[in-house]
Design an enzyme around this catalytic site. Structure first.
Site, short mmCIF file in Angstrom:
data_model
loop_
_atom_site.label_atom_id
_atom_site.label_comp_id
_atom_site.label_asym_id
_atom_site.label_seq_id
_atom_site.Cartn_x
_atom_site.Cartn_y
_atom_site.Cartn_z
CB CYS A 178 -0.89 0.05 1.24
SG CYS A 178 -1.78 -1.47 1.59
N1 GLN Z 1 -1.38 -6.20 4.81
C1 GLN Z 1 -2.24 -5.08 4.64
C2 GLN Z 1 -3.52 -5.42 3.89
O1 GLN Z 1 -3.65 -6.45 3.29
C3 GLN Z 1 -1.53 -3.92 3.97
C4 GLN Z 1 -0.99 -4.31 2.65
C5 GLN Z 1 -0.03 -3.35 2.01
O2 GLN Z 1 0.70 -2.55 2.58
N2 GLN Z 1 0.04 -3.52 0.75
O3 GLN Z 1 -4.40 -4.64 3.91
#
Ligand code: GLN
Length: 247
Positions: A2
């Site tokens: 993210c």
């Molecule tokens: N693990 C978290 C989610 O699935 C954040 C993922 C991320 O940083 N891409 O929402």
């Protein structure tokens, strides 16, 4: 992984963060530059939280669809002014649900929170940490994801007077190798950690921006070293190392 950002400063339209800059959050949703740790684009939802008035709780807009596919927001964003914003685009970790409630920012009272990263060994690795939380908090998790759990942990530690660095240390001890870039604001101060992912800050002219990736090529952007805690207001910014036992 993210991408997230937070802004504090003079009221500005949301479009100045979401759409206008060459590497806006919308651009980062489909063309991120630094997806270390997995994923290619941030298509699994997005969220924006902003403070619409002094003393008011933040307003949130979250969706489980890509930011670039929202046909309403580009028209709305130029007319929504805010002096404090936290926004994120999501690339769901494999095995985690793609639902609106799993998109950051998570919120409680004045707080807005986002997580960029992953908790290794989820959920078993942090089961003991979860057992330290009030049962009602676990029953009311926004979604069965590592990020929603981290928010429950942060919220609990805030109530006890602890901050983000303590949460990063506890989770890293229980789940070594986790990536824990956390972002938190109450509308007056931004708190951010780096643990496994990139983060940059731009400070000056009575405003501060903290973002996974710089929004433009302004030379004022500064990278934050890994394993740091950043505390920022429009007037001042400080960074300190986070001590991790397993380092
Ligand atoms: N693990 C978290 C989610 O699935 C954040 C993922 C991320 O940083 N891409 O929402």
């Amino acid at each position: 992984m993210c991408r997230h950002l937070a802004y504090l400063g003079p009221p500005a339209p949301l479009s100045r963060l979401l759409f206008d800059p060459p590497h806006s959050l919308a651009h980062q949703s489909w063309a991120p530059r630094d997806m270390r740790g997995g994923g290619t684009i941030n298509a699994d939802g997005f969220g924006i939280g902003w403070y619409s008035g002094v003393g008011a709780a933040p307003v949130r807009y979250r969706r489980a669809t890509p930011l670039w596919s929202d046909t309403t927001l580009p028209g709305l964003a130029p007319s929504v002014m805010a002096g404090a914003v936290l926004a994120a685009v999501r690339s769901a970790t494999v095995g985690m649900p793609v639902v609106e409630t799993a998109a950051a920012p998570f919120s409680d009272g004045r707080w807005l929170f986002s997580h960029n990263g992953v908790v290794t060994g989820w959920p078993d690795s942090v089961a003991k940490l979860a057992a330290t939380l009030p049962t009602a908090d676990l029953l009311m998790l926004d979604a069965p994801t590592d990020s929603a759990f981290l928010w429950a942990l942060v919220r609990d530690r805030l109530r006890r007077g602890d901050g983000l660095a303590a949460v990063v240390a506890d989770v890293m001890a229980a789940a070594p190798g986790s990536r824990l870039n956390l972002l938190l604001t109450d509308g007056a101060t931004i708190f951010a950690t780096t643990a496994g992912h990139a983060l940059s800050v731009r400070h000056g002219d009575g405003q501060v921006l903290v973002a996974s990736e710089p929004l433009d090529d302004d030379p004022a952007w500064r990278p934050v070293p890994d394993r740091s805690l950043v505390t920022a207001t429009p007037d001042a910014i400080a960074s300190e190392p986070i001590e991790l036992g397993e380092a």
